[in-house]
Structure formats: C-alpha cells, structure tokens
Write a protein that holds these residues in place. Structure first.
Motif, PDB file in Angstrom:
ATOM      1  N   TRP A 182     -16.235  -4.263 -54.111  1.00 14.54           N
ATOM      2  CA  TRP A 182     -16.227  -4.603 -52.689  1.00 14.54           C
ATOM      3  C   TRP A 182     -17.609  -5.062 -52.254  1.00 14.54           C
ATOM      4  O   TRP A 182     -18.626  -4.532 -52.701  1.00 14.54           O
ATOM      5  CB  TRP A 182     -15.770  -3.407 -51.853  1.00 14.54           C
ATOM      6  CG  TRP A 182     -14.345  -3.033 -52.131  1.00 14.54           C
ATOM      7  CD1 TRP A 182     -13.907  -2.034 -52.953  1.00 14.54           C
ATOM      8  CD2 TRP A 182     -13.181  -3.674 -51.608  1.00 14.54           C
ATOM      9  NE1 TRP A 182     -12.538  -2.007 -52.977  1.00 14.54           N
ATOM     10  CE2 TRP A 182     -12.062  -3.008 -52.152  1.00 14.54           C
ATOM     11  CE3 TRP A 182     -12.968  -4.737 -50.745  1.00 14.54           C
ATOM     12  CZ2 TRP A 182     -10.765  -3.368 -51.861  1.00 14.54           C
ATOM     13  CZ3 TRP A 182     -11.681  -5.097 -50.448  1.00 14.54           C
ATOM     14  CH2 TRP A 182     -10.586  -4.424 -50.993  1.00 14.54           C
ATOM     15  N   HIS A 185     -17.872  -8.111 -45.749  1.00 13.88           N
ATOM     16  CA  HIS A 185     -16.618  -8.616 -45.183  1.00 13.88           C
ATOM     17  C   HIS A 185     -16.780 -10.095 -44.867  1.00 13.88           C
ATOM     18  O   HIS A 185     -17.903 -10.632 -44.818  1.00 13.88           O
ATOM     19  CB  HIS A 185     -16.236  -7.849 -43.923  1.00 13.88           C
ATOM     20  CG  HIS A 185     -17.311  -7.837 -42.859  1.00 13.88           C
ATOM     21  ND1 HIS A 185     -17.539  -8.915 -42.016  1.00 13.88           N
ATOM     22  CD2 HIS A 185     -18.221  -6.899 -42.505  1.00 13.88           C
ATOM     23  CE1 HIS A 185     -18.531  -8.639 -41.208  1.00 13.88           C
ATOM     24  NE2 HIS A 185     -18.973  -7.422 -41.466  1.00 13.88           N
ATOM     25  N   PRO A 191     -12.216  -7.007 -45.166  1.00 14.07           N
ATOM     26  CA  PRO A 191     -12.985  -6.538 -46.318  1.00 14.07           C
ATOM     27  C   PRO A 191     -12.990  -7.607 -47.408  1.00 14.07           C
ATOM     28  O   PRO A 191     -11.983  -8.288 -47.621  1.00 14.07           O
ATOM     29  CB  PRO A 191     -12.229  -5.282 -46.762  1.00 14.07           C
ATOM     30  CG  PRO A 191     -11.478  -4.841 -45.555  1.00 14.07           C
ATOM     31  CD  PRO A 191     -11.118  -6.087 -44.807  1.00 14.07           C
ATOM     32  N   TYR A 193     -13.473  -8.584 -51.378  1.00 18.35           N
ATOM     33  CA  TYR A 193     -13.520  -8.106 -52.759  1.00 18.35           C
ATOM     34  C   TYR A 193     -13.927  -9.254 -53.668  1.00 18.35           C
ATOM     35  O   TYR A 193     -13.350 -10.351 -53.597  1.00 18.35           O
ATOM     36  CB  TYR A 193     -12.160  -7.550 -53.203  1.00 18.35           C
ATOM     37  CG  TYR A 193     -12.228  -6.835 -54.532  1.00 18.35           C
ATOM     38  CD1 TYR A 193     -12.648  -5.509 -54.603  1.00 18.35           C
ATOM     39  CD2 TYR A 193     -11.903  -7.485 -55.722  1.00 18.35           C
ATOM     40  CE1 TYR A 193     -12.734  -4.839 -55.816  1.00 18.35           C
ATOM     41  CE2 TYR A 193     -11.986  -6.824 -56.940  1.00 18.35           C
ATOM     42  CZ  TYR A 193     -12.408  -5.508 -56.984  1.00 18.35           C
ATOM     43  OH  TYR A 193     -12.501  -4.851 -58.185  1.00 18.35           O
ATOM     44  N   GLU A 224      -7.764   1.227 -51.750  1.00 17.08           N
ATOM     45  CA  GLU A 224      -9.060   1.192 -51.076  1.00 17.08           C
ATOM     46  C   GLU A 224      -9.097   0.053 -50.058  1.00 17.08           C
ATOM     47  O   GLU A 224      -9.694   0.181 -48.984  1.00 17.08           O
ATOM     48  CB  GLU A 224     -10.174   1.025 -52.113  1.00 17.08           C
ATOM     49  CG  GLU A 224     -11.569   0.826 -51.537  1.00 17.08           C
ATOM     50  CD  GLU A 224     -12.094   2.040 -50.784  1.00 17.08           C
ATOM     51  OE1 GLU A 224     -13.073   1.896 -50.032  1.00 17.08           O
ATOM     52  OE2 GLU A 224     -11.505   3.137 -50.939  1.00 17.08           O
ATOM     53  N   ARG A 227      -7.456   1.221 -46.943  1.00 22.72           N
ATOM     54  CA  ARG A 227      -8.343   2.125 -46.217  1.00 22.72           C
ATOM     55  C   ARG A 227      -9.431   1.353 -45.482  1.00 22.72           C
ATOM     56  O   ARG A 227      -9.756   1.649 -44.320  1.00 22.72           O
ATOM     57  CB  ARG A 227      -8.972   3.123 -47.187  1.00 22.72           C
ATOM     58  CG  ARG A 227      -9.743   4.248 -46.519  1.00 22.72           C
ATOM     59  CD  ARG A 227     -10.615   4.995 -47.502  1.00 22.72           C
ATOM     60  NE  ARG A 227     -11.716   4.162 -47.962  1.00 22.72           N
ATOM     61  CZ  ARG A 227     -12.821   3.915 -47.259  1.00 22.72           C
ATOM     62  NH1 ARG A 227     -12.967   4.431 -46.054  1.00 22.72           N
ATOM     63  NH2 ARG A 227     -13.774   3.149 -47.753  1.00 22.72           N
ATOM     64  N   ARG A 228     -10.007   0.345 -46.131  1.00 21.45           N
ATOM     65  CA  ARG A 228     -11.067  -0.444 -45.503  1.00 21.45           C
ATOM     66  C   ARG A 228     -10.532  -1.280 -44.345  1.00 21.45           C
ATOM     67  O   ARG A 228     -11.254  -1.517 -43.367  1.00 21.45           O
ATOM     68  CB  ARG A 228     -11.738  -1.340 -46.550  1.00 21.45           C
ATOM     69  CG  ARG A 228     -12.635  -0.570 -47.523  1.00 21.45           C
ATOM     70  CD  ARG A 228     -13.194  -1.473 -48.610  1.00 21.45           C
ATOM     71  NE  ARG A 228     -14.070  -0.728 -49.496  1.00 21.45           N
ATOM     72  CZ  ARG A 228     -15.409  -0.772 -49.464  1.00 21.45           C
ATOM     73  NH1 ARG A 228     -16.018  -1.568 -48.580  1.00 21.45           N
ATOM     74  NH2 ARG A 228     -16.138  -0.066 -50.307  1.00 21.45           N
ATOM     75  N   CYS A 229      -9.283  -1.721 -44.448  1.00 21.07           N
ATOM     76  CA  CYS A 229      -8.690  -2.459 -43.332  1.00 21.07           C
ATOM     77  C   CYS A 229      -8.596  -1.570 -42.091  1.00 21.07           C
ATOM     78  O   CYS A 229      -8.902  -2.002 -40.975  1.00 21.07           O
ATOM     79  CB  CYS A 229      -7.311  -2.987 -43.715  1.00 21.07           C
ATOM     80  SG  CYS A 229      -7.337  -4.427 -44.803  1.00 21.07           S
ATOM     81  N   GLU A 231     -10.449   0.996 -41.464  1.00 22.07           N
ATOM     82  CA  GLU A 231     -11.820   1.250 -41.025  1.00 22.07           C
ATOM     83  C   GLU A 231     -12.369   0.070 -40.229  1.00 22.07           C
ATOM     84  O   GLU A 231     -12.991   0.243 -39.175  1.00 22.07           O
ATOM     85  CB  GLU A 231     -12.689   1.523 -42.256  1.00 22.07           C
ATOM     86  CG  GLU A 231     -14.086   1.984 -41.952  1.00 22.07           C
ATOM     87  CD  GLU A 231     -14.853   2.304 -43.220  1.00 22.07           C
ATOM     88  OE1 GLU A 231     -15.483   1.385 -43.774  1.00 22.07           O
ATOM     89  OE2 GLU A 231     -14.814   3.468 -43.670  1.00 22.07           O
ATOM     90  N   ASN A 232     -12.141  -1.155 -40.721  1.00 19.32           N
ATOM     91  CA  ASN A 232     -12.622  -2.337 -40.021  1.00 19.32           C
ATOM     92  C   ASN A 232     -11.890  -2.570 -38.705  1.00 19.32           C
ATOM     93  O   ASN A 232     -12.445  -3.141 -37.766  1.00 19.32           O
ATOM     94  CB  ASN A 232     -12.504  -3.574 -40.925  1.00 19.32           C
ATOM     95  CG  ASN A 232     -13.594  -3.619 -41.977  1.00 19.32           C
ATOM     96  OD1 ASN A 232     -14.241  -2.607 -42.245  1.00 19.32           O
ATOM     97  ND2 ASN A 232     -13.808  -4.772 -42.580  1.00 19.32           N
ATOM     98  N   TRP A 243      -7.233  -8.274 -46.560  1.00 17.19           N
ATOM     99  CA  TRP A 243      -8.591  -8.501 -47.034  1.00 17.19           C
ATOM    100  C   TRP A 243      -8.691  -9.846 -47.734  1.00 17.19           C
ATOM    101  O   TRP A 243      -7.694 -10.504 -48.021  1.00 17.19           O
ATOM    102  CB  TRP A 243      -9.056  -7.379 -47.960  1.00 17.19           C
ATOM    103  CG  TRP A 243      -8.222  -7.161 -49.178  1.00 17.19           C
ATOM    104  CD1 TRP A 243      -8.300  -7.803 -50.375  1.00 17.19           C
ATOM    105  CD2 TRP A 243      -7.170  -6.202 -49.329  1.00 17.19           C
ATOM    106  NE1 TRP A 243      -7.374  -7.320 -51.261  1.00 17.19           N
ATOM    107  CE2 TRP A 243      -6.673  -6.330 -50.646  1.00 17.19           C
ATOM    108  CE3 TRP A 243      -6.623  -5.238 -48.484  1.00 17.19           C
ATOM    109  CZ2 TRP A 243      -5.633  -5.534 -51.121  1.00 17.19           C
ATOM    110  CZ3 TRP A 243      -5.587  -4.457 -48.968  1.00 17.19           C
ATOM    111  CH2 TRP A 243      -5.097  -4.603 -50.262  1.00 17.19           C
TER     112      TRP A 243
END
Length: 566
Positions: A182, A185, A191, A193, A224, A227-229, A231-232, A243
């Motif tokens: 990662w 962004h 996010p 990758y 993951e 989860r990052r989506c 969070e963002n 992402w």
C-alpha cells in the motif's frame, strides 16, 4: 418550491416503474383506494402535525438536494408515531456520507435486499456498503445480486475470511519477494496499492509457498483494502468504496507465463471477482512490454466486463505525459521507480532462492492445512439418510449452541435426547466438549430399530429451513445424557388433490428430489454459568464485517430454550 418539484419528479419515477411492472404482469385495472375510519383518523392527525399551514404540503428541510426523512412537528406535543420504521428507509445524510449517489429505485433495492438478509441471516448482516457492491455488480438486479452475495457470505464463513487480517501471518518469503504494498492514496482519496509484477518471481513464489498461500495473501490484501476504504471514508468525509491498483510490468517476460503460475493467477482472479465485486476503482497498468498481449489474452476472459472497463494500459513511457499517471495520482506521491520523488517501500522482488522450494507433497499438505483450518464442517443430506451429530451432556442446564447454513436444498432440523448412547461410527470419536468430529460428510446415529418416545425423545419442535437460509440458536438442556442434532432431507408437500398440480410445484419437486442437500455447521457446548452474554457460540458474529442484530444478542443473553434466530 424547487425541492418540492424535485420530490414530485422522484415520486413520478417510482410510480412509472411500478406501473410498468403491473403492465408486464397483465394488470389493467386497480380499484380506487379508500381509507378505513381508523386510517382516516391517522391521516388527519398526521396532517395536523407535519404539514405547512400555507401550502398544505409536507414540510421539507434539506440543504444537500435530498429531502429530509425526519419529521419536524410544529406543535410542542409529541408527534403521532409514523407507520414506517428506520429499517424501511435511509437517511439522506447517511446516503450522502457513506453510500454516495443513489436513485430512489437503487435505494429501494438496497433496503429490500437488506431486509431479506435480516430475515434469513440474523446475526451476520453485512454492512450496507458491502451489500451495495453486489447490487452494483449486477446492475441492481436483486435476484442476481442476492445469489452471488449469499454464495460469498457462505464462502467467507467457511474459510473464516472475516478473521483473516488478525490470523494471517505472511511467511518470510512473502515479506522478502512479494513485490506489492500500500502506498498513500490517489486523487479521489482511494487507497493506492502498488504491484511490481514484472519484478516478481511468480514461479519461485508458487514453488516455495503453494497456490493456497498466495491466494490467502491476496485475500488479506483485499480485506485490508476494505478496511482502508472505511478509514478513508471517515478521513475525507465522503463515501470511498474502492481502491486504485497500480501495476508496473517492467521486467515482464515469458518466464511469467509459466503454466502453474498462470493457473494460480487465474484462480486468484476468479475468487476475487466472485467475492470482492466493485472494490477496484481503477487499475493502472504501466510499462506494458510486448509479451503483455499474450498474458492479457489468457486472463481477460476471467475478468468481469465492468472491471475491464476500469483498466488503463500504458506501453513504454506513455504514462509520463498528459493523460497519464499525473491525472490520477498526485505528483508528490508518484513512486521513485516510476520517475517520482516519493520513496516507495514496496519490496523490489527478485528471484526466490531454490533452497526455499518445497516438494509437491509438502505443498499439497500445506494447501490442505490452510483450507481445512475452519471451525465449520460440511455435510451432505440425502433422502432417507440424514446427517446427525452427537453431543454428550454431563451437567444438566448446559447450553448447546449451533450455527449453520443451508448451502443446497431444503432441510428439517431436529434435536433429540436419549439416555442410551447411540452406536458411533468406528472412525468417529468424541472430541473436546463431547462433540463428534465425523471423518465422512454424512453420519447417521439413530438406530433404525429405535422408536421415538421409547428410545429417544424430541426436545425441540422441528424447523424447516430453505436453501440459502442461515440459522443460529441454542437449547438449554434439562437432563444429562446424549443429544443428537439432526439435519434431515425435506420432502416437498404433496399437491392438493382437488385440483391439477401447478407446473412450478412439479418442477420444484423434481429439482429437490434429484439433488442432495448440503449444510455447513458449527456446534458448541457452553456451561450455563458462562452462557449469559457469551457470543462464543456465534463465531461469525465476532467480525467487524458483521453487524450483530439486537434480536440475536437478546436471545443469547436469555436462559430460555431457543430453537433458532433466523
């Protein structure tokens, strides 16, 4: 007035949609609706509290283009209770903040599918964002979306994907030679990758780890990403549900087309496409070499058409000019190996030392270990051959809990008690907590010579479960002895003799009778003193992916005998 006009247009769209449906069903006339006396009184009361005195139209309070779903009574007295509930509508602010733009019909599809899941999958309802991905993947066709979503939920449960981020520890080989990671962004807040596929030794990784380890690692990347989506979404204050993936193909050559490596890649694509739809916002393929068209020809048929539309392919250094990478990623975060100034900590890959290769036998054993590490067991149920699980209870008032999915066909679930120990198949042994761990996928324990009411008794009413349903429940035992949990083939009811059988009934009967049923289950015994407030029996409810329903929670905190929460 503008907002009122907008509401009228939305209402017209919904009305025209259902009128078209009625026309397709052959309906040409509906009688005019007339309210009953009680309904008329309710309407009058509601009108007194929630209408504008000047225009006699519903009061609207909105600043973002959506009408507010909240009632704003003008009187100091409490408003009359509305007939709708929070489950059959979505707040405008919630939609804008977490889901994005939805038409009224799309919102209706989401609500209907969620309500269906609440009826059949209590305790394991995915979040609205997750349901919405499957609806979008099938153009909001509820039946198609429901089918693939249920299959995915069963898959997640069987392989414990909800716990992957907390349980999966990548081997050192992946840390050293898997060239992906990662990296900040993109300009849309997605996010990012980065995968340096051209620098990765796919053959070495497959030979050192096996196909299943690679698949599990890719699944952990997708988890993951989810989860990052989330969070963002909180960071940027707007819905971010996908992402961006940047794939650098510099170094790609014929060695990457090694047959077992391509086979592993195709399987990974197949699993990800089935279980993570609409999670890829954009795929940037950079520095594609001449051999890339060969690889693309092999993998593109396995990629959904909607996903392929998100691919942007650049050959050579074309990505550096206008319309290239800078259009999608801020210049400050472009990786150094692509000409940017941002240090990218993604491993460079390289050849995996042959000393780390494992034999085919070792790889096969590892693959089996990875995908059989599950608390759930699968069983086949045939007509005349139920599947039964033995539970031995020493202390009365213990609690037997269960959690099972009906993967195929319709079944009837029963619980029996016997003072006599049934004859357990030789290869089966009573495991911890006194629960059998059958080696085969169909075990029958109740002897054919046993008579109900004499040799054993029924302790719960039979429960008929249809294909696709998910069932959780518990039973507080009254006596010590042997309890038998039974999944039995459900025979279709005979058609009424007063009329000819319907074609649909005949076809359904033939379909059920010609196929075996399949269930996936987990059972556990909990002491009565430990049961109150405990959810250890409902493993699928521990994950952040799930939203444990209040009904399931309340049922688990009571000591009453409960057959199911469905």
């Amino acid at each position: 007035m503008k907002q009122y006009t907008s509401n009228i247009k939305k209402g017209k769209e919904i009305i025209e949609y259902y009128l078209k449906q009625m026309e397709e069903e052959g309906l040409t006339h509906l009688p005019r609706w007339t309210p009953t006396t009680k309904q008329q009184e309710c309407l009058t009361s509601t009108s007194d509290h929630s209408t504008s005195p000047a225009l006699n139209i519903p009061t609207v309070n909105s600043t973002d283009g959506h009408n507010s779903r909240d009632s704003h009574p003008t009187s100091s007295s409490p408003p009359e209770p509305l007939s709708s509930t929070p489950d059959d509508k979505l707040e405008a602010d919630y939609i804008k903040r977490y889901l994005g733009d939805l038409t009224p019909l799309q919102e209706s599809c989401l609500i209907r599918l969620r309500q269906w899941l609440q009826e059949t999958h209590k305790g394991k309802i995915p979040k609205d964002e997750h349901i919405l991905r499957f609806l979008r993947a099938r153009d909001f066709n509820i039946d198609k979306a429901r089918e693939i979503l249920c299959q995915s939920l069963t898959w997640r449960k069987q392989h414990q994907v909800d716990y992957l981020l907390s349980t999966w520890s990548p081997p050192q080989v992946l840390h050293d030679y898997y060239a992906g990671g990662w990296h900040h962004h993109d300009k849309d807040g997605r996010p990012l990758y980065v995968l340096r596929l051209g620098q990765m030794d796919t053959k070495g990784l497959v030979r050192a780890l096996g196909e299943e380890s690679l698949l599990r690692h890719v699944l952990s990347i997708n988890e993951e990403g989810l989860r990052r989506c989330e969070e963002n979404t909180k960071i940027f204050g707007r819905p971010i549900s996908s992402w961006t993936c940047l794939v650098d193909l510099e170094g790609l050559n014929m060695r990457h087309l090694w047959r077992p490596g391509v086979k592993a890649l195709l399987r990974i694509i197949e699993v990800v496409e089935a279980n993570y739809p609409e999670t890829l916002g954009r795929l940037l393929i950079l520095r594609a070499p001449r051999v890339f068209p060969v690889l693309w020809t092999l993998v593109s048929p396995f990629i959904d058409e909607n996903t392929r539309k998100k691919f942007l392919i650049y050959a050579g250094n074309d990505y550096q000019g206008p319309g290239g990478l800078v259009d999608y990623i801020d210049k400050e975060v472009i990786p150094d190996f692509l000409g940017g100034e941002c240090l990218c900590e993604v491993p460079e890959g390289g050849l995996v030392p042959k000393a780390l290769y494992r034999t085919p036998e070792e790889l096969e054993s590892e693959d089996i270990r990875l995908w059989t590490e599950t608390i759930y067991q699968s069983a086949s149920v045939f007509k005349g051959a139920p599947h039964e699980v033995l539970v031995q209870i020493v202390d009365a008032s213990s609690v037997i809990t269960w959690d099972f999915d009906v993967c195929k066909g319709d079944i009837v679930f029963n619980i029996y008690h016997s003072k006599r120990a049934p004859q357990v198949p030789k290869r089966d042994t009573l495991g911890a907590h006194g629960i059998t761990s059958p080696v085969c996928n169909n075990v029958q324990l109740i002897d054919k010579a046993w008579q109900l009411g004499r040799d054993y008794s029924m302790v719960e009413s039979p429960l008929t479960c249809k294909e696709g349903e998910s069932v959780q429940g518990s039973h507080v035992t009254r006596w010590p002895g042997f309890y038998i949990l039974q999944w039995k083939f459900h025979n279709m009811p005979a058609c009424a003799t007063s009329s000819l059988p319907r074609v649909d009934d005949v076809l359904a009967s033939l379909q059920v009778s010609s196929h075996k049923c399949k269930v996936m289950y987990y059972t556990e015994i909990i002491g009565s003193e430990d049961f109150r407030g405990s959810m250890t029996s409902l493993e699928s409810s521990h994950s952040g992916f799930s939203q444990l329903s209040a009904a399931t929670t309340s049922s688990s905190q009571s000591h009453s005998s409960s057959m199911v929460s469905r």
